[in-house]
Motif scaffolding. Structure first.
Motif, mmCIF file in Angstrom:
data_model
loop_
_atom_site.group_PDB
_atom_site.id
_atom_site.type_symbol
_atom_site.label_atom_id
_atom_site.label_comp_id
_atom_site.label_asym_id
_atom_site.label_seq_id
_atom_site.Cartn_x
_atom_site.Cartn_y
_atom_site.Cartn_z
ATOM 1 N N SER A 208 0.826 -1.214 0.000
ATOM 2 C CA SER A 208 0.000 0.000 0.000
ATOM 3 C C SER A 208 0.856 1.257 0.000
ATOM 4 N N HIS A 209 2.048 1.194 0.619
ATOM 5 C CA HIS A 209 2.939 2.356 0.562
ATOM 6 C C HIS A 209 3.393 2.607 -0.871
ATOM 7 N N GLY A 210 3.608 1.516 -1.624
ATOM 8 C CA GLY A 210 3.943 1.673 -3.027
ATOM 9 C C GLY A 210 2.823 2.360 -3.786
ATOM 10 N N VAL A 211 1.586 1.922 -3.553
ATOM 11 C CA VAL A 211 0.434 2.503 -4.236
ATOM 12 C C VAL A 211 0.257 3.968 -3.853
ATOM 13 N N ALA A 212 0.285 4.258 -2.547
ATOM 14 C CA ALA A 212 -0.015 5.607 -2.064
ATOM 15 C C ALA A 212 1.026 6.631 -2.489
ATOM 16 N N ASN A 213 2.235 6.151 -2.791
ATOM 17 C CA ASN A 213 3.303 7.076 -3.142
ATOM 18 C C ASN A 213 3.810 6.916 -4.570
ATOM 19 N N GLY A 214 3.264 5.942 -5.295
ATOM 20 C CA GLY A 214 3.689 5.732 -6.674
ATOM 21 C C GLY A 214 5.142 5.338 -6.788
ATOM 22 N N LEU A 215 5.604 4.475 -5.861
ATOM 23 C CA LEU A 215 7.010 4.086 -5.832
ATOM 24 C C LEU A 215 7.169 2.571 -5.742
ATOM 25 N N PRO A 216 8.245 2.022 -6.297
ATOM 26 C CA PRO A 216 8.565 0.622 -6.039
ATOM 27 C C PRO A 216 8.965 0.442 -4.573
ATOM 28 N N VAL A 217 8.693 -0.748 -4.041
ATOM 29 C CA VAL A 217 9.021 -1.086 -2.657
ATOM 30 C C VAL A 217 9.834 -2.382 -2.661
ATOM 31 N N ILE A 218 10.927 -2.382 -1.888
ATOM 32 C CA ILE A 218 11.832 -3.533 -1.824
ATOM 33 C C ILE A 218 11.962 -3.944 -0.368
ATOM 34 N N GLY A 246 5.871 -3.014 -7.584
ATOM 35 C CA GLY A 246 5.947 -1.803 -8.385
ATOM 36 C C GLY A 246 5.098 -0.684 -7.806
ATOM 37 N N PRO A 247 5.017 0.453 -8.499
ATOM 38 C CA PRO A 247 4.334 1.636 -7.977
ATOM 39 C C PRO A 247 2.815 1.540 -7.929
ATOM 40 N N GLN A 248 2.248 0.465 -8.419
ATOM 41 C CA GLN A 248 0.823 0.208 -8.233
ATOM 42 C C GLN A 248 0.605 -0.974 -7.289
ATOM 43 N N GLY A 249 1.643 -1.348 -6.565
ATOM 44 C CA GLY A 249 1.542 -2.447 -5.619
ATOM 45 C C GLY A 249 1.683 -3.814 -6.244
ATOM 46 N N GLU A 250 1.940 -3.878 -7.538
ATOM 47 C CA GLU A 250 2.019 -5.165 -8.232
ATOM 48 C C GLU A 250 3.273 -5.913 -7.817
ATOM 49 N N LEU A 251 3.119 -7.199 -7.479
ATOM 50 C CA LEU A 251 4.253 -8.003 -7.060
ATOM 51 C C LEU A 251 5.129 -8.346 -8.270
ATOM 52 N N LEU A 252 6.407 -8.029 -8.162
ATOM 53 C CA LEU A 252 7.371 -8.335 -9.206
ATOM 54 C C LEU A 252 8.221 -9.548 -8.848
ATOM 55 N N ALA A 253 8.378 -9.790 -7.552
ATOM 56 C CA ALA A 253 9.105 -10.959 -7.058
ATOM 57 C C ALA A 253 8.670 -11.193 -5.627
ATOM 58 N N HIS A 254 8.611 -12.481 -5.230
ATOM 59 C CA HIS A 254 8.112 -12.814 -3.888
ATOM 60 C C HIS A 254 8.803 -14.094 -3.422
#
Length: 299
Positions: A208-218, A246-254
């Motif tokens: 959700s932090h990725g979504v709310a800020n439009g940023l990738p999260v690692i 990604g910046p919409q919260g989409e999982l790129l790796a898990h």
């Protein structure tokens, strides 16, 4: 124009023996660098076991200065492998003053910044307030991104990951990525349903932090059972689950629940595109948020 970055995460077990833990960190870093990683994130307190399960003054001996052995080893690796590394140390700043600190090593430049954990938990099995002083929010190492050769990194640590304020402040300061070195797991006696709720909440809040800020999260988390060395508690089963979104919260790796390295290519240019269609920063009512600086609104 696309701007991609190959990001690696080391998800590992850790042990009381610092050199054994660091050897595992180094092996993961080397493997990821060989696969083309330009930025590698290590988990919280990767150089030792998670010692905060009990309160023991002798464990302060594990702490080291910013330029201590762990920092020196990571700096040498960053230079040798020509990459950026985000590591984690139990920092001794002065006698009686200790921090949970993320350090950023940039290729041949060495340490280019650090972040001292701001939110310090104090829960059964996570007695961090006994060991760690919160970071200095008015100093440069507060919610301030760190400039590196691969981008502007918004580095936060573990318990910080639950607070939208921390992520937003990093975004407002121009962070291009949010990074969370983490140490979180289950109490072995928790039932399966409770374990799943906890892990789902942990993943959801960070996405959700990725979504709310439009940023990738690692996010890099540790794995494996680590006993309470005082033998009072049950120990912790660290659940792994490291991920990149990604910046919409989409999982790129898990990741799963075992030791593993993750490598993913992140398109940093997507943040600009996403923020154009979801302009949260534009529509914020900064004139109406004054109460956010209060502990609670008593009626």
């Amino acid at each position: 124009m696309s701007k991609t970055l190959k990001v690696g995460l080391v998800q590992q077990q850790a042990w009381p023996e610092k050199q054994r833990s660091l050897q595992a960190s180094e092996a993961g870093i080397r493997e990821l660098a060989a696969q083309g990683a330009e930025l590698v994130l290590l988990q919280e307190l990767h150089a030792t076991h998670y010692f905060c399960q009990s309160e023991d003054t002798a464990l302060f001996d594990l702490a080291e200065p910013l330029d201590g052995p762990t920092g020196q080893q990571l700096a040498a690796l960053a230079q040798e492998l020509d990459i950026v590394i985000v590591g984690s140390i139990f920092e001794r700043r002065a006698a009686g003053l200790y921090h949970n600190t993320a350090i950023v090593l940039d290729r041949a430049r060495g340490r280019v910044g650090y972040y001292r954990k701001m939110h310090i938990p104090d829960d059964p099995g996570f007695y961090e307030k006994f060991y760690f002083t919160p970071g200095d929010e008015n100093a440069t190492q507060g919610f301030e991104p760190i400039d590196t050769s691969v981008g502007r990194l918004g580095v936060l640590v573990c318990w910080d990951q639950w607070y939208p304020e921390a992520a937003r402040l990093m975004a407002l300061a121009g962070a291009e990525l949010l990074l969370y070195p983490t140490a979180i797991g289950w109490t072995p006696s928790d039932d399966i349903a409770e374990k799943q709720r906890q892990k789902d909440a942990w993943t959801l809040i960070q996405r959700s932090h990725g979504v709310a800020n439009g940023l990738p999260v690692i996010v890099a988390n540790r794995v494996g059972h680590e006993p309470d060395l005082s033998r009072v508690g049950e120990g912790i089963d660290f659940w792994g689950g490291s991920f990149v979104c990604g910046p919409q919260g989409e999982l790129l790796a898990h990741g799963g629940e075992e030791s593993e390295n993750l490598l993913v290519e992140v398109d940093l240019s997507r943040s600009e595109d996403v923020r154009r269609i979801w302009p949260y920063l534009r529509d914020r009512r900064v004139d109406a948020y004054g109460d956010l600086t209060r502990r609670y609104r008593d009626r």
